[in-house]
Design an enzyme around this catalytic site. Structure first.
Site, short mmCIF file in Angstrom:
data_model
loop_
_atom_site.label_atom_id
_atom_site.label_comp_id
_atom_site.label_asym_id
_atom_site.label_seq_id
_atom_site.Cartn_x
_atom_site.Cartn_y
_atom_site.Cartn_z
N GLY A 57 12.67 0.44 -12.09
CA GLY A 57 12.35 -0.02 -13.56
C GLY A 57 13.57 -0.96 -13.90
O GLY A 57 14.49 -0.98 -12.93
N CYS A 84 14.14 3.32 -6.18
CA CYS A 84 15.03 2.48 -7.14
C CYS A 84 15.58 2.98 -8.44
O CYS A 84 16.48 3.88 -8.21
CB CYS A 84 14.17 0.98 -7.18
N TYR A 85 15.06 2.41 -9.55
CA TYR A 85 15.78 3.13 -10.81
C TYR A 85 15.35 4.60 -10.60
O TYR A 85 16.34 5.36 -11.13
CB TYR A 85 15.11 2.50 -11.90
N HIS A 173 11.94 -0.28 -2.04
CA HIS A 173 10.56 0.01 -2.18
C HIS A 173 9.39 0.12 -1.25
O HIS A 173 8.92 -0.64 -0.53
CB HIS A 173 9.90 -1.27 -3.22
N GLU A 175 6.55 1.04 -1.54
CA GLU A 175 5.31 0.47 -1.88
C GLU A 175 4.88 -0.72 -1.45
O GLU A 175 3.64 -1.13 -1.79
CB GLU A 175 4.96 1.15 -3.65
N ASP A 230 -17.44 -3.67 -12.74
CA ASP A 230 -16.91 -2.53 -13.40
C ASP A 230 -17.83 -1.90 -14.54
O ASP A 230 -17.99 -0.84 -14.74
CB ASP A 230 -15.48 -3.12 -14.13
N LYS A 369 -9.95 -1.58 -8.18
CA LYS A 369 -11.35 -2.21 -7.90
C LYS A 369 -12.24 -1.64 -6.59
O LYS A 369 -13.42 -1.48 -6.91
CB LYS A 369 -11.01 -3.58 -7.66
#
Ligand code: XMP
Length: 512
Positions: A57, A84-85, A173, A175, A230, A369
Site C-alpha cells: 500500500g 511490502c506495506y 512483491h 505476486e 461475462d 476472466k
C-alpha cells in the site's frame, strides 16, 4: 460458495493486490480481497480463513493517518504473510522498527535468501535471485521472536519470519512476475496454510446456483445481457437458479461492433430463457452529443443503461433484482479499495447514485476472466462464446476518442470489421484482445489526384493473460499492411492507419 478452505487478503491499497488474489487462485485455493479495517474479526469469523495475506500500500506506518494493523491479528494462530506495506505493518504492530530508507528501491533487485525457510522451500539458497521492489520505507529492526530471512543491498531486512507463530513478511512483491521465485513463495505460503488446493470451478458453479436460488426465491430478476462472456455466463447461472423468473434484456446502444446485435440475438434465441432486445441507439447518441471527456462518457453510458433496464423492468412487472456480469478486475480497477481509480468501468463505478431495483446481483464479482470462461464451459455454453475476446460495456463509445457521432461509429465499426476479418484469415489465435479505434486526429493525405483531410484509425492488439498488464502483439507486417490498405480504401473518412505498440502499463488496453 465453498468457503471451507480460503485465504483472506487484507487490502492496504497497493496496485498489485489483484495479482496476489490471482496467484493464490492459480494454486486452486479460493481467496477474497477485503479492505483492512479494525473490524477484521467479523470477516475472520465469517470466512474462517486458513491464512491471511496483508498487501502492499502507498502509506507509511509512521504517518498519523495511516492504517495500522492491530497486533491481535497476529495472535490468532492463523498463518500471516505481510507483503511490502503489509510487512512493515506487521513489524510495527509487533514492536519492530520501520524507517524511511536512504535509497528508495523501485524495480528489479537482487536478493539473497539467507535461511532455509518454509516460505523459501524448493528455492536454491546458494544463488541470488531477482525480486520486484517498490518501497520507500523499510524494516530496520525485526520484532522479538523474528529472524531475518532475506536481504538486498539497500534493504538488509528484505524478509523476516517467526516460525513459531507462522508469521512471514517480505518487503518485495512475490505476486509480480518479475520476482523470479515469486510464484514458488506464494505456493509455499499456501502449503504453510495447510490448504489442499481443491477449489474447483464445478463447486463454484453449483454453490452459486444454490446460493442464488435461496437468495432470490420466487422473486423476479432482470439480467443486463451484452452478449459478452461475462454477462452471458451470469445470465445462464441465473437462469439455472430461477428459471422463468429471469428476463434477459439486451440493450443495443448503437455502440456495438458491426452485426453484433443480430449475432447476440441469434445465440440467445436458442436458449430456454426470456430474451428482449431493445434498440436504444438514438437515445444513447443524443445523450453523448458534445461530450468528449472519457469518464463523463462512461458515466453517461452507464446511467443510460440502467434507465433502460428500469423502464423494461416496469413493463415486466415487479422486478427486485438486477443481474450484472461484473467480474473481479472491474471491481478492483474501479477503485473498490484504496487503490487509485484508473477507469470507472460502467457496470460498477459508473452506476448512478439512484438505481431503482431492490438489489444488484453480481454472481461473477469474485472471478477473474479465465475463471469466468471456465464457469461458462461448466455451464455448457458454446466455445465460440466462451472464448470470445472481451468487449467493454461502453462499447465503441470509448474506442472513439472525443465526441461520439453516428458517422464515427460507422467508421470504427467498418475498420474494426476489416481488422477482425484479416486476423481470422491469417489464423492468428493467441492475441488477448484486438480492435480498431478512431483517433480524433485528422491529417493530410492524397487519394487519386486529390488532397484528403481525414481521420486516422489506430489498431490495437495485445497479449495478456489477466488484462491487468499487457504487451503489444507482434502482428505480421503483411497482415497489418493488408488491413491498412483495406481500411483506407474501403472506409470513407479514413486516410491513415496507425499501430499502437504500447504496453499496459503505462497505457491501458482501451483508449479511453
Ligand atoms: P483497460 O482499458 O482498463 O481494459 O486496460 C482492461 C480490460 O477491461 C475492458 N474494459 C471494460 N470492460 N466495462 C467493461 O465491461 C468497461 O467500462 C471497460 N473498460 C475497459 C477492456 O476491454 C479490457 O479487456
Amino acid at each position: 460458495m465453498s468457503t471451507k478452505e480460503m485465504i483472506l487478503i487484507l487490502d492496504f491499497g497497493g496496485q498489485y493486490n489483484q495479482l496476489i488474489a490471482r496467484r493464490i487462485r492459480e494454486n486452486n485455493v479460493y481467496c477474497e480481497v477485503h479492505n483492512y479495517t479494525d473490524n477484521f474479526m467479523d470477516l475472520i469469523n465469517k470466512l474462517s480463513p486458513r491464512g491471511i495475506i496483508l498487501t502492499g500500500g502507498p502509506q507509511s506506518v509512521y504517518a498519523d493517518d495511516s492504517t495500522k494493523c492491530d497486533s491481535a491479528l497476529f495472535n490468532l494462530g492463523i498463518p500471516v504473510l505481510g507483503i511490502c506495506y503489509g510487512a512493515q505493518a506487521m513489524a510495527y504492530a509487533l514492536g519492530g522498527k520501520v524507517d524511511t530508507a536512504a535509497v528508495s528501491e523501485y524495480g528489479k533487485t537482487d536478493v539473497n535468501f539467507l535461511v532455509d525457510s518454509k516460505l523459501f522451500a524448493n528455492i536454491d539458497l546458494n544463488e541470488s535471485s531477482v525480486v520486484w521492489m517498490s518501497h520507500t520505507d523499510r524494516i530496520i529492526n525485526v520484532p522479538n521472536g523474528f529472524d531475518i530471512t532475506a536481504s538486498t543491498v539497500n534493504c538488509p531486512i528484505a524478509a523476516m519470519e517467526n516460525t513459531n507463530k507462522n508469521l512471514y513478511a517480505v518487503q518485495f512483491h512475490p505476486e509480480v512476475v518479475h520476482t523470479v521465485e515469486g510464484y514458488k513463495i506464494l505456493s509455499n505460503f499456501v502449503d504453510i496454510c495447510s490448504c489442499n488446493r481443491n477449489w474447483q470451478m464445478s463447486s463454484f458453479v453449483k454453490d452459486t446456483i444454490n446460493h442464488l436460488k435461496t437468495k432470490i426465491g420466487d422473486k423476479k430478476a432482470l439480467c443486463a445481457l451484452s452478449g459478452g462472456v461475462d454477462s452471458s455466463v451470469a445470465a445462464v447461472l441465473m437462469s439455472k437458479a430461477i428459471g422463468k423468473n429471469l428476463t434477459c434484456v439486451f440493450v443495443d446502444h448503437g455502440l456495438l461492433r458491426k452485426n453484433e446485435a443480430d449475432e447476440v440475438e441469434a445465440v440467445f434465441k436458442n436458449y430456454d430463457l426470456k430474451f428482449i432486445r431493445v434498440d436504444a441507439s438514438e437515445r444513447f447518441l443524443n445523450k453523448l452529443k458534445g461530450v468528449v471527456e472519457p469518464e463523463r462518457k462512461r458515466k453517461i453510458i452507464g446511467e443510460e443503461f440502467i434507465r433502460v433496464f428500469e423502464e423494461q423492468s416496469k413493463l415486466i412487472g415487479t422486478v427486485d433484482y438486477l443481474v450484472q456480469g461484473t467480474i473481479y478486475p472491474d471491481v478492483i480497477e474501479s477503485g473498490l479499495g484504496k487503490s487509485a481509480v484508473i477507469k470507472s468501468h460502467h457496470n460498477v463505478g459508473g452506476l448512478p447514485d439512484f438505481v431503482d431495483f431492490k438489489e444488484i446481483v453480481e454472481p461473477l464479482r469474485l472471478l477473474f476472466k479465465d475463471e469466468v470462461r471456465q464457469a461458462g464451459r461448466e455451464l455448457g455454453l458454446p466455445e465460440n462464446l466462451v472464448s470470445r475476446q472481451p468487449f467493454p460495456g461502453p462499447g465503441l463509445g470509448i474506442r472513439i476518442i472525443g465526441e461520439v457521432t453516428a458517422d464515427k461509429v460507422k467508421i470504427v465499426q467498418d475498420a474494426d470489421y476489416i481488422y477482425r476479418e484479416e486476423i481470422a484469415k491469417a489464423n492468428i489465435k493467441n492475441i488477448g484482445q484486438y480492435f480498431a479505434a478512431l483517433t480524433n486526429m485528422r491529417s493530410v493525405g492524397v487519394m487519386g489526384d486529390g488532397r484528403t483531410y481525414d481521420y486516422a484509425i489506430a489498431l490495437r492488439a495485445v497479449m495478456t493473460s489477466d488484462f491487468m498488464t499487457a504487451t503489444a502483439a507482434e502482428i505480421p507486417w503483411e497482415v497489418l499492411n493488408t488491413v491498412s490498405n483495406r481500411i483506407v480504401n474501403e472506409v470513407k473518412g479514413v486516410n491513415r492507419v496507425l499501430y499502437d505498440c504500447t504496453s499496459k502499463p503505462p497505457a491501458t488496453i482501451e483508449f479511453e
